[in-house]
Design an enzyme around this catalytic site. Sequence first.
Site, PDB file in Angstrom:
ATOM      1  N   LYS A 159       0.829  -1.210   0.000  1.00 44.44           N
ATOM      2  CA  LYS A 159       0.000   0.000   0.000  1.00 44.44           C
ATOM      3  C   LYS A 159       0.860   1.256   0.000  1.00 44.44           C
ATOM      4  CE  LYS A 159      -1.923  -0.968   3.941  1.00 44.44           C
ATOM      5  NZ  LYS A 159      -1.218  -2.228   4.218  1.00 44.44           N
ATOM      6  N   ARG A 203      -8.893   1.470   9.030  1.00 43.36           N
ATOM      7  CA  ARG A 203      -8.518   0.079   9.311  1.00 43.36           C
ATOM      8  C   ARG A 203      -9.617  -0.650  10.064  1.00 43.36           C
ATOM      9  NH1 ARG A 203      -2.776   0.764   9.129  1.00 43.36           N
ATOM     10  NH2 ARG A 203      -1.622  -1.180   9.198  1.00 43.36           N
ATOM     11  N   ARG A 255      11.639  -6.037   4.540  1.00 44.74           N
ATOM     12  CA  ARG A 255      11.328  -4.598   4.479  1.00 44.74           C
ATOM     13  C   ARG A 255      12.344  -3.811   5.303  1.00 44.74           C
ATOM     14  NH1 ARG A 255       5.433  -2.041   5.358  1.00 44.74           N
ATOM     15  NH2 ARG A 255       5.410  -3.139   7.354  1.00 44.74           N
ATOM     16  N   ARG A 276      11.684  -2.439  11.087  1.00 46.81           N
ATOM     17  CA  ARG A 276      10.727  -1.948  12.096  1.00 46.81           C
ATOM     18  C   ARG A 276      10.521  -2.982  13.185  1.00 46.81           C
ATOM     19  NH1 ARG A 276       5.725   0.041   8.521  1.00 46.81           N
ATOM     20  NH2 ARG A 276       4.668  -1.087  10.187  1.00 46.81           N
ATOM     21  N   ARG A 313      -0.355  -9.210  13.348  1.00 48.62           N
ATOM     22  CA  ARG A 313      -0.932  -8.120  12.550  1.00 48.62           C
ATOM     23  C   ARG A 313      -1.815  -8.680  11.439  1.00 48.62           C
ATOM     24  NH1 ARG A 313       4.233  -5.189  10.863  1.00 48.62           N
ATOM     25  NH2 ARG A 313       2.860  -3.808   9.710  1.00 48.62           N
TER      26      ARG A 313
HETATM   27  P1  ADP Z   1       1.744  -1.465   7.418  1.00 48.59           P
HETATM   28  O1  ADP Z   1       2.083  -0.448   6.359  1.00 48.59           O
HETATM   29  O2  ADP Z   1       2.768  -2.516   7.526  1.00 48.59           O
HETATM   30  O3  ADP Z   1       0.375  -2.017   7.291  1.00 48.59           O
HETATM   31  P2  ADP Z   1       1.363   0.815   9.118  1.00 48.59           P
HETATM   32  O4  ADP Z   1       2.560   1.677   9.040  1.00 48.59           O
HETATM   33  O5  ADP Z   1       0.195   1.193   8.289  1.00 48.59           O
HETATM   34  O6  ADP Z   1       1.801  -0.682   8.784  1.00 48.59           O
HETATM   35  O7  ADP Z   1       0.870   0.665  10.611  1.00 48.59           O
HETATM   36  C1  ADP Z   1       1.738   0.243  11.638  1.00 48.59           C
HETATM   37  C2  ADP Z   1       0.946   0.149  12.933  1.00 48.59           C
HETATM   38  O8  ADP Z   1       0.432   1.461  13.273  1.00 48.59           O
HETATM   39  C3  ADP Z   1      -0.280  -0.746  12.882  1.00 48.59           C
HETATM   40  O9  ADP Z   1       0.043  -2.112  13.130  1.00 48.59           O
HETATM   41  C4  ADP Z   1      -1.133  -0.141  13.999  1.00 48.59           C
HETATM   42  O10 ADP Z   1      -0.672  -0.519  15.292  1.00 48.59           O
HETATM   43  C5  ADP Z   1      -0.865   1.356  13.839  1.00 48.59           C
HETATM   44  N1  ADP Z   1      -1.850   1.990  12.936  1.00 48.59           N
HETATM   45  C6  ADP Z   1      -1.592   2.590  11.737  1.00 48.59           C
HETATM   46  N2  ADP Z   1      -2.714   3.053  11.176  1.00 48.59           N
HETATM   47  C7  ADP Z   1      -3.733   2.739  12.024  1.00 48.59           C
HETATM   48  C8  ADP Z   1      -5.148   2.906  12.003  1.00 48.59           C
HETATM   49  N3  ADP Z   1      -5.780   3.504  10.980  1.00 48.59           N
HETATM   50  N4  ADP Z   1      -5.860   2.452  13.066  1.00 48.59           N
HETATM   51  C9  ADP Z   1      -5.266   1.849  14.110  1.00 48.59           C
HETATM   52  N5  ADP Z   1      -3.948   1.633  14.185  1.00 48.59           N
HETATM   53  C10 ADP Z   1      -3.178   2.066  13.154  1.00 48.59           C
HETATM   54  P1  ADP Z   2       2.313  -1.759   3.212  1.00 49.42           P
HETATM   55  O1  ADP Z   2       2.334  -0.264   3.189  1.00 49.42           O
HETATM   56  O2  ADP Z   2       1.079  -2.341   2.584  1.00 49.42           O
HETATM   57  O3  ADP Z   2       2.561  -2.319   4.567  1.00 49.42           O
HETATM   58  P2  ADP Z   2       4.881  -1.604   1.797  1.00 49.42           P
HETATM   59  O4  ADP Z   2       4.597  -0.691   0.647  1.00 49.42           O
HETATM   60  O5  ADP Z   2       5.666  -1.062   2.931  1.00 49.42           O
HETATM   61  O6  ADP Z   2       3.506  -2.281   2.299  1.00 49.42           O
HETATM   62  O7  ADP Z   2       5.608  -2.917   1.208  1.00 49.42           O
HETATM   63  C1  ADP Z   2       5.987  -3.995   2.075  1.00 49.42           C
HETATM   64  C2  ADP Z   2       7.346  -4.549   1.636  1.00 49.42           C
HETATM   65  O8  ADP Z   2       7.229  -5.171   0.351  1.00 49.42           O
HETATM   66  C3  ADP Z   2       8.417  -3.467   1.470  1.00 49.42           C
HETATM   67  O9  ADP Z   2       9.664  -4.029   1.821  1.00 49.42           O
HETATM   68  C4  ADP Z   2       8.349  -3.117  -0.005  1.00 49.42           C
HETATM   69  O10 ADP Z   2       9.592  -2.604  -0.476  1.00 49.42           O
HETATM   70  C5  ADP Z   2       8.026  -4.479  -0.624  1.00 49.42           C
HETATM   71  N1  ADP Z   2       7.199  -4.393  -1.832  1.00 49.42           N
HETATM   72  C6  ADP Z   2       6.249  -3.478  -2.136  1.00 49.42           C
HETATM   73  N2  ADP Z   2       5.671  -3.737  -3.338  1.00 49.42           N
HETATM   74  C7  ADP Z   2       6.276  -4.871  -3.795  1.00 49.42           C
HETATM   75  C8  ADP Z   2       6.100  -5.689  -4.986  1.00 49.42           C
HETATM   76  N3  ADP Z   2       5.179  -5.381  -5.922  1.00 49.42           N
HETATM   77  N4  ADP Z   2       6.879  -6.774  -5.098  1.00 49.42           N
HETATM   78  C9  ADP Z   2       7.777  -7.099  -4.133  1.00 49.42           C
HETATM   79  N5  ADP Z   2       7.988  -6.394  -3.008  1.00 49.42           N
HETATM   80  C10 ADP Z   2       7.242  -5.295  -2.825  1.00 49.42           C
END
Ligand code: ADP
Ligand code: ADP
Length: 213
Positions: A13, A88, A127, A160, A171
Site C-alpha cells: 500500500k 482500518r 522490508r 521496524r 498483525r
Molecule cells: P503497514 O504499512 O505494515 O500495514 P502501518 O505503518 O500502516 O503498517 O501501521 C503500523 C501500525 O500502526 C499498525 O500495526 C497499527 O498498530 C498502527 N496503525 C496505523 N494506522 C492505524 C489505524 N488507521 N488504526 C489503528 N492503528 C493504526
Molecule cells: P504496506 O504499506 O502495505 O505495509 P509496503 O509498501 O511497505 O507495504 O511494502 C511492504 C514490503 O514489500 C516493502 O519491503 C516493499 O519494499 C516491498 N514491496 C512493495 N511492493 C512490492 C512488490 N510489488 N513486489 C515485491 N515487493 C514489494
Amino acid sequence: MKIVMLGAPGAGKGTQAKMIADQYSIPHISTGDIFRANIKEGTELGKEAKSYMDKGQLVPDELTVKILLDRVAKEDCKNGYVLDGFPRTIPQAEVLEDALTKLNDKIDYAINVEVPDENIVRRMSGRRACLSCGATYHIVHIPPKAEGVCDRCGKDLVLRDDDKEETVQKRLNVYHEQTQPLIDFYEKKGVLKEVDGTVDMKDVFAAITRILG
Ligand code: ADP
Ligand code: ADP
Ligand code: ZN
C-alpha cells in the site's frame, strides 16, 4: 481525487500510495508514518501509540480518527489525497464518511492490493524503512542504492520493531478480523477496485493508473 488504499500489512500500500501521490500531485497520508514520527519525537501520542503497535494491535479508533481528521482538513488536501493505512476498522470508515458527507464529498476509489498471507511474511522480513522520510525498501525486491541508507534523504534504514515474524503474524490476524470487512464496505459504496499485488511494483502501479485514468 480521494483514494483509500486497502490491503494486508506488507501488501505494498505504502509503495503504491507514494507513486500515486507523485503522479497525481496529491498528498500521501499514512497514519502509521504519523505515529512513527511521533514515537521518534517522543510525544505523548507517540508513547501511547507505541504500546499498541509493538504488540501488533491497532491504536484505538478515538486517537487515530482525530489525527486523520486534523490532517485531511489541511489546505494541501483540498484537491484530494491518498490514504494509506486508514481506515482500518469499520468505525474509522464511518467517521471518515460522515466527515466527507458533511462537506458534500466522498471517497472516489478504494484500491485493494491483493497479496496472500504466505507472501506477506516473506516480504516483511525484507522490508527496511526510513523513519525520517517514510521511504520503504526491500532488501531483495526494491533495494536502496547503498545498503542500509535511504536514497531519498541519506538517513539509516531500519527493520521496524513490528516487522519481526511473530508480530507480523499477529498483525495479519488483526487485519483479517478488523480491516478485511472494509472490502465489503467499499464494495457496497460502489468504489472498490482490486489489483494483483504479487507482481512487480511497476506492474501493480500500471494496473492502478488504468483504474484512476
Ligand atoms: P503497514 O504499512 O505494515 O500495514 P502501518 O505503518 O500502516 O503498517 O501501521 C503500523 C501500525 O500502526 C499498525 O500495526 C497499527 O498498530 C498502527 N496503525 C496505523 N494506522 C492505524 C489505524 N488507521 N488504526 C489503528 N492503528 C493504526
Ligand atoms: P504496506 O504499506 O502495505 O505495509 P509496503 O509498501 O511497505 O507495504 O511494502 C511492504 C514490503 O514489500 C516493502 O519491503 C516493499 O519494499 C516491498 N514491496 C512493495 N511492493 C512490492 C512488490 N510489488 N513486489 C515485491 N515487493 C514489494
Ligand atoms: Zn529517508
